[in-house]
Design a protein around this motif. Structure first.
Motif, PDB file in Angstrom:
ATOM      1  N   ASN A  19       0.791  -1.227   0.000  1.00 47.06           N
ATOM      2  CA  ASN A  19       0.000   0.000   0.000  1.00 47.06           C
ATOM      3  C   ASN A  19       0.827   1.283   0.000  1.00 47.06           C
ATOM      4  O   ASN A  19       0.275   2.378   0.062  1.00 47.06           O
ATOM      5  N   THR A  20       2.157   1.148  -0.128  1.00 48.31           N
ATOM      6  CA  THR A  20       2.953   2.354  -0.369  1.00 48.31           C
ATOM      7  C   THR A  20       2.719   2.852  -1.787  1.00 48.31           C
ATOM      8  O   THR A  20       3.100   3.969  -2.119  1.00 48.31           O
ATOM      9  N   TRP A  21       2.091   2.032  -2.613  1.00 43.48           N
ATOM     10  CA  TRP A  21       1.688   2.439  -3.963  1.00 43.48           C
ATOM     11  C   TRP A  21       0.179   2.516  -3.994  1.00 43.48           C
ATOM     12  O   TRP A  21      -0.510   1.537  -3.686  1.00 43.48           O
ATOM     13  N   ARG A  22      -0.355   3.663  -4.328  1.00 41.48           N
ATOM     14  CA  ARG A  22      -1.807   3.891  -4.442  1.00 41.48           C
ATOM     15  C   ARG A  22      -2.141   4.159  -5.900  1.00 41.48           C
ATOM     16  O   ARG A  22      -2.045   5.290  -6.367  1.00 41.48           O
ATOM     17  N   LYS A  25      -4.864   6.968  -6.920  1.00 41.92           N
ATOM     18  CA  LYS A  25      -4.415   8.336  -6.682  1.00 41.92           C
ATOM     19  C   LYS A  25      -3.075   8.630  -7.343  1.00 41.92           C
ATOM     20  O   LYS A  25      -2.658   9.780  -7.414  1.00 41.92           O
ATOM     21  N   GLY A  26      -2.372   7.595  -7.795  1.00 46.04           N
ATOM     22  CA  GLY A  26      -1.058   7.779  -8.398  1.00 46.04           C
ATOM     23  C   GLY A  26      -0.005   8.200  -7.379  1.00 46.04           C
ATOM     24  O   GLY A  26       0.970   8.854  -7.716  1.00 46.04           O
ATOM     25  N   GLU A  27      -0.193   7.809  -6.125  1.00 51.04           N
ATOM     26  CA  GLU A  27       0.732   8.176  -5.058  1.00 51.04           C
ATOM     27  C   GLU A  27       1.711   7.042  -4.787  1.00 51.04           C
ATOM     28  O   GLU A  27       1.329   5.878  -4.721  1.00 51.04           O
ATOM     29  N   ASP A  28       2.973   7.399  -4.620  1.00 49.32           N
ATOM     30  CA  ASP A  28       4.023   6.426  -4.341  1.00 49.32           C
ATOM     31  C   ASP A  28       4.809   6.900  -3.127  1.00 49.32           C
ATOM     32  O   ASP A  28       5.466   7.934  -3.173  1.00 49.32           O
ATOM     33  N   ALA A  29       4.742   6.138  -2.044  1.00 49.47           N
ATOM     34  CA  ALA A  29       5.451   6.499  -0.816  1.00 49.47           C
ATOM     35  C   ALA A  29       6.817   5.822  -0.722  1.00 49.47           C
ATOM     36  O   ALA A  29       7.423   5.798   0.341  1.00 49.47           O
ATOM     37  N   LEU A  30       7.301   5.269  -1.848  1.00 49.71           N
ATOM     38  CA  LEU A  30       8.642   4.673  -1.892  1.00 49.71           C
ATOM     39  C   LEU A  30       9.389   5.172  -3.123  1.00 49.71           C
ATOM     40  O   LEU A  30       9.848   4.401  -3.948  1.00 49.71           O
ATOM     41  N   GLU A  31       9.537   6.463  -3.216  1.00 47.25           N
ATOM     42  CA  GLU A  31      10.251   7.047  -4.348  1.00 47.25           C
ATOM     43  C   GLU A  31      11.684   7.422  -4.009  1.00 47.25           C
ATOM     44  O   GLU A  31      12.506   7.572  -4.908  1.00 47.25           O
ATOM     45  N   VAL A  81       4.705  -8.495  -4.014  1.00 46.73           N
ATOM     46  CA  VAL A  81       3.770  -8.610  -2.892  1.00 46.73           C
ATOM     47  C   VAL A  81       2.393  -8.112  -3.304  1.00 46.73           C
ATOM     48  O   VAL A  81       1.365  -8.746  -3.021  1.00 46.73           O
ATOM     49  N   ARG A  82       2.355  -6.998  -4.010  1.00 51.44           N
ATOM     50  CA  ARG A  82       1.063  -6.457  -4.468  1.00 51.44           C
ATOM     51  C   ARG A  82       0.387  -7.424  -5.445  1.00 51.44           C
ATOM     52  O   ARG A  82      -0.819  -7.653  -5.367  1.00 51.44           O
ATOM     53  N   ASP A  83       1.168  -8.010  -6.359  1.00 55.92           N
ATOM     54  CA  ASP A  83       0.608  -8.997  -7.299  1.00 55.92           C
ATOM     55  C   ASP A  83       0.008 -10.183  -6.552  1.00 55.92           C
ATOM     56  O   ASP A  83      -1.071 -10.669  -6.904  1.00 55.92           O
ATOM     57  N   VAL A  84       0.691 -10.655  -5.523  1.00 56.97           N
ATOM     58  CA  VAL A  84       0.179 -11.777  -4.721  1.00 56.97           C
ATOM     59  C   VAL A  84      -1.143 -11.391  -4.074  1.00 56.97           C
ATOM     60  O   VAL A  84      -2.122 -12.141  -4.137  1.00 56.97           O
ATOM     61  N   GLN A 161     -12.939   3.889  -5.275  1.00 56.96           N
ATOM     62  CA  GLN A 161     -11.861   4.874  -5.375  1.00 56.96           C
ATOM     63  C   GLN A 161     -10.664   4.516  -4.504  1.00 56.96           C
ATOM     64  O   GLN A 161      -9.934   5.388  -4.059  1.00 56.96           O
ATOM     65  N   CYS A 162     -10.428   3.227  -4.266  1.00 51.99           N
ATOM     66  CA  CYS A 162      -9.361   2.858  -3.344  1.00 51.99           C
ATOM     67  C   CYS A 162      -8.294   1.961  -3.980  1.00 51.99           C
ATOM     68  O   CYS A 162      -7.241   2.430  -4.349  1.00 51.99           O
ATOM     69  N   ARG A 163      -8.521   0.672  -4.100  1.00 55.99           N
ATOM     70  CA  ARG A 163      -7.564  -0.331  -4.615  1.00 55.99           C
ATOM     71  C   ARG A 163      -6.430  -0.630  -3.640  1.00 55.99           C
ATOM     72  O   ARG A 163      -5.411  -1.189  -4.020  1.00 55.99           O
ATOM     73  N   ALA A 164      -6.573  -0.258  -2.361  1.00 56.33           N
ATOM     74  CA  ALA A 164      -5.587  -0.680  -1.362  1.00 56.33           C
ATOM     75  C   ALA A 164      -5.762  -2.177  -1.134  1.00 56.33           C
ATOM     76  O   ALA A 164      -6.846  -2.737  -1.348  1.00 56.33           O
ATOM     77  N   THR A 165      -4.693  -2.837  -0.705  1.00 57.69           N
ATOM     78  CA  THR A 165      -4.754  -4.277  -0.464  1.00 57.69           C
ATOM     79  C   THR A 165      -5.019  -4.537   1.020  1.00 57.69           C
ATOM     80  O   THR A 165      -4.879  -3.657   1.862  1.00 57.69           O
ATOM     81  N   TYR A 166      -5.401  -5.784   1.331  1.00 52.68           N
ATOM     82  CA  TYR A 166      -5.629  -6.180   2.720  1.00 52.68           C
ATOM     83  C   TYR A 166      -5.432  -7.684   2.852  1.00 52.68           C
ATOM     84  O   TYR A 166      -5.419  -8.420   1.857  1.00 52.68           O
ATOM     85  N   VAL A 167      -5.271  -8.124   4.089  1.00 50.12           N
ATOM     86  CA  VAL A 167      -5.304  -9.541   4.433  1.00 50.12           C
ATOM     87  C   VAL A 167      -6.325  -9.675   5.551  1.00 50.12           C
ATOM     88  O   VAL A 167      -6.288  -8.937   6.531  1.00 50.12           O
TER      89      VAL A 167
END
Length: 198
Positions: A19-22, A25-31, A81-84, A161-167
């Motif tokens: 979720n560091t990639w949104r 929103k096109g937000e990336d918290a790992l740049e 991880v996101r693909d999984v 409007q989200c697309r965040a991942t979860y477990v």
């Protein structure tokens, strides 16, 4: 079996990494390397031969000396991880292949630990690369969830409007949203939709 506390913490790390990639929103918290340092400050990886809990207590440590190479490697892991998380509920075989490949590349090894009359196992990497340790931790935790609770426990928020991942580690396994905020927004939208069509 992997320790339940270790799994919960490692699952949280996996979800937070993804979720560091949104994408919406096109937000990336790992740049930047600084952002990677911040991520590891909140989710410190264990070093070779060290349990995850001691990594949090050991002070500055080598994981603070991060480089652009580390950033590139962790961003590649984030994609895996996101693909999984995105594929698991619809194509568990593909998700398993991604996990297995990632664990092989990180040279992951299960390790038996003992501390204060308690035994547990965790998966670690036999290299000093922080991305390899992060891969071993996160991918083994996701593998454990799939093996014990099923592949549908990994997913993507149903919020439009989200697309965040979860477990979903809950007892009933009915989670569809990443947070209560997204669930509330969906509930409000459904309510308004019903009332506008009446």
């Amino acid at each position: 079996m992997l320790d339940a506390c270790y799994i919960s913490s490692a699952v949280e790390t996996a979800v937070d990494l993804a979720n560091t990639w949104r994408p919406i929103k096109g937000e990336d918290a790992l740049e930047t390397v600084e952002q990677l340092q911040d991520f590891f400050a909140d989710h410190p990886p264990a070093g070779p031969g060290e349990p995850s809990s001691s990594a949090r207590d050991r002070g500055p440590g080598p994981w603070r000396r991060l480089t652009r190479v580390d950033l590139t490697e962790v961003r590649a892991l984030r994609e895996t991880v996101r693909d999984v998380l995105e594929r698991s509920s619809t194509d568990a075989v593909a998700a398993a292949a991604l996990i297995n490949d990632g664990l092989r590349r990180s040279r992951a090894t299960p390790v038996l630990r003992h501390d204060q009359d308690r035994w547990w196992t965790e998966v670690t990497a036999d290299t000093d690369r922080c991305a390899a340790h992060l891969a071993a931790t996160t991918l083994s935790a996701l593998a454990h969830v799939i093996a014990t609770l099923g592949p549908t426990r990994l997913g993507v928020c149903a919020g439009l409007q989200c697309r965040a991942t979860y477990v979903d580690l809950s007892r009933n396994g009915s989670k569809q949203y990443c947070t209560r905020t997204c669930a509330h927004r969906a509930s409000v939208a459904a309510y308004r939709s019903r009332n506008s069509s009446s």
